[in-house]
Scaffold this motif. Structure first.
Motif, PDB file in Angstrom:
ATOM      1  N   ALA A   1     -14.243   6.342  10.126  1.00 36.56           N
ATOM      2  CA  ALA A   1     -14.207   7.231   8.957  1.00 36.56           C
ATOM      3  C   ALA A   1     -15.420   6.997   8.065  1.00 36.56           C
TER       4      ALA A   1
ATOM      5  N   GLU B   1      -9.732  15.767  10.162  1.00 34.97           N
ATOM      6  CA  GLU B   1      -8.367  15.528  10.651  1.00 34.97           C
ATOM      7  C   GLU B   1      -7.986  14.077  10.421  1.00 34.97           C
ATOM      8  N   VAL B   2      -6.777  13.864   9.930  1.00 28.49           N
ATOM      9  CA  VAL B   2      -6.321  12.495   9.704  1.00 28.49           C
ATOM     10  C   VAL B   2      -6.212  11.766  11.037  1.00 28.49           C
TER      11      VAL B   2
ATOM     12  N   GLY C   1      -1.124  10.343   6.956  1.00 26.08           N
ATOM     13  CA  GLY C   1      -1.794  11.087   5.899  1.00 26.08           C
ATOM     14  C   GLY C   1      -1.913  10.287   4.624  1.00 26.08           C
ATOM     15  N   ARG C   2      -0.782   9.856   4.103  1.00 22.49           N
ATOM     16  CA  ARG C   2      -0.758   9.209   2.785  1.00 22.49           C
ATOM     17  C   ARG C   2      -1.689   7.996   2.731  1.00 22.49           C
TER      18      ARG C   2
ATOM     19  N   ASP D   1      -3.889   7.189   5.192  1.00 19.09           N
ATOM     20  CA  ASP D   1      -4.948   7.338   6.193  1.00 19.09           C
ATOM     21  C   ASP D   1      -6.319   7.138   5.560  1.00 19.09           C
TER      22      ASP D   1
ATOM     23  N   THR E   1      -8.916   8.764   5.967  1.00 21.34           N
ATOM     24  CA  THR E   1      -9.561  10.027   5.591  1.00 21.34           C
ATOM     25  C   THR E   1      -9.061  10.559   4.248  1.00 21.34           C
ATOM     26  N   ASN E   2      -7.988   9.973   3.720  1.00 19.62           N
ATOM     27  CA  ASN E   2      -7.345  10.532   2.538  1.00 19.62           C
ATOM     28  C   ASN E   2      -8.008  10.094   1.229  1.00 19.62           C
TER      29      ASN E   2
ATOM     30  N   CYS F   1      -5.678  22.311   2.551  1.00 20.81           N
ATOM     31  CA  CYS F   1      -5.028  21.336   3.423  1.00 20.81           C
ATOM     32  C   CYS F   1      -4.109  22.056   4.412  1.00 20.81           C
TER      33      CYS F   1
ATOM     34  N   LYS G   1       2.968  12.732   5.981  1.00 21.17           N
ATOM     35  CA  LYS G   1       2.019  13.820   6.247  1.00 21.17           C
ATOM     36  C   LYS G   1       1.656  14.566   4.966  1.00 21.17           C
TER      37      LYS G   1
ATOM     38  N   ILE H   1      -1.431  14.146   2.108  1.00 19.75           N
ATOM     39  CA  ILE H   1      -2.768  14.741   1.985  1.00 19.75           C
ATOM     40  C   ILE H   1      -2.799  15.840   0.932  1.00 19.75           C
TER      41      ILE H   1
END
Length: 358
Positions: free
Chosen positions: A9, A27-28, A32-33, A35, A37-38, A46, A70, A73
């Motif tokens: 990342a 994309e995660v 999500g929460r 991750d 990438t978040n 989103c 999920k 995000i």
């Protein structure tokens, strides 16, 4: 060093910033929460795809728990889209969206008359979500008008994109490099119960459409140890049987490649073969138990020639066995080999075939 995915990342963000890209579709990696990438605080839009039972050891063991991760995000005031979800998952997504003042919209599948480059009925839902996300971005930068104000149908460039979309390792058909007429590999990196059913449906349709000569269906399978094969294998097998496709053989192999560390020698991981086949023997046992259970419900007159399951200590040995078996058939039978359960396995097979092709 950071964890492997965190490193990827960070590397991705560095490259995106250096190259000054116009747009990033991010994309995660998992959930999500939490991750990596978040860290993006203000995305344009989103999206949440079809939720299923995946990564349960981290995300939770119910769809409600998974949906909560999920929905992590979602950002305040940022529009979001999703596809039709099971009630318990949809309820959580709606609750999280409401708390953040997120306008969450549910898309419907594209019309089946639209040609897609990606195969499988489920792709019409994925494509619809992709169109919604891209359209929202384009509207924000003023390239196209609101969808409701345009002419009926999708813009030509969108239609072209959907028609030409290509995803390596998903619903991919690859003839064998040595015996292209006798062996055809059907590759799909499905690794969750829901994706297993989608994979089985796609494979069964291909078998029906491409049976120009006598054919035998063979399963080449492995999954990571974090997966639950007792959920994956029955869904795959049952779905295929329901559509008239039964496997002559099931072959279980370890992955060749394990790319899960940062640093060190590339060659250390490129051809690492797990000498222990304990996991694969367990997969074989699950498959055999399913087959025995089915046999008990069938009369002897209905039973076909007994299927066989095998374990090989490496993927190259399994491919050699396939080729030797095909040669013994004297070109009278085509092997249709479904390769699934792990994207690692799919990637390894592609690399193996490519190397032998060269």
């Amino acid at each position: 060093m950071p964890t492997y995915f965190c490193f990827l990342a960070l590397l991705a963000f560095k490259i995106f910033a250096t190259e000054q890209v116009d747009v990033v579709i991010l994309e995660v990696g998992l959930g999500g929460r939490y991750d990596a990438t978040n860290v993006i605080q203000k995305p344009v839009v989103c999206g949440v795809t079809s939720l299923g039972y995946d990564h349960m050891e981290i995300l939770g063991h119910t769809l409600a728990e998974i949906a909560a991760e999920k929905a992590g995000i979602f950002k305040s005031g940022v529009p979001a889209f999703t596809v039709p979800q099971p009630d318990e998952a949809m309820r959580i997504l709606d609750e999280k969206a409401s708390k953040l003042d997120v306008k969450l919209q549910v898309v419907e599948p594209l019309d089946s008359s639209q040609r897609l480059g990606l195969q499988g009925e489920h792709q019409y839902l994925n494509a619809s979500l992709a169109v919604a996300l891209c359209s929202t971005f384009l509207q924000k930068i003023g390239i196209i008008e609101d969808k409701n104000d345009t002419n009926d149908g999708l813009p030509e460039r969108v239609i072209s994109g959907l028609s030409n979309a290509y995803l390596m390792g998903r619903a991919m058909i690859v003839p064998d490099s040595e015996l292209p007429e006798e062996i055809v590999f059907y590759l799909d990196g499905a690794h969750s119960p829901e994706s297993m059913e989608a994979c089985a449906t796609w494979f069964s349709q291909q078998v029906k459409e491409r049976n120009q000569k006598i054919s035998e269906q063979i399963l080449l399978f492995n999954c990571m140890t974090v997966r639950d094969p007792s959920l994956l294998l029955p869904r795959l097998r049952t779905k295929c049987i329901d559509q008239g496709v039964e496997f002559k053989n099931a072959v279980f192999v370890p992955n060749m490649s394990v790319y899960n560390q940062v640093g060190g020698s590339w060659s250390k991981f490129e051809q690492r073969v797990d000498d222990s086949t304990t996991w694969q023997l367990g997969l074989k046992s699950i498959w055999d138990n399913i087959a025995r259970g089915e046999a008990k419900t069938k009369s002897r007159s209905d039973s076909k020639e007994e299927e066989k399951s095998l374990v090989f200590s490496s993927l190259p040995l399994a491919v050699d066995w396939l080729r030797d078996s095909a040669r013994r058939k004297s070109k009278q039978v085509r092997f249709q080999v479904l390769v699934t359960g792990s994207l690692h396995l799919v990637g390894d097979l592609l690399r193996l075939v490519k190397k032998r092709n060269v």
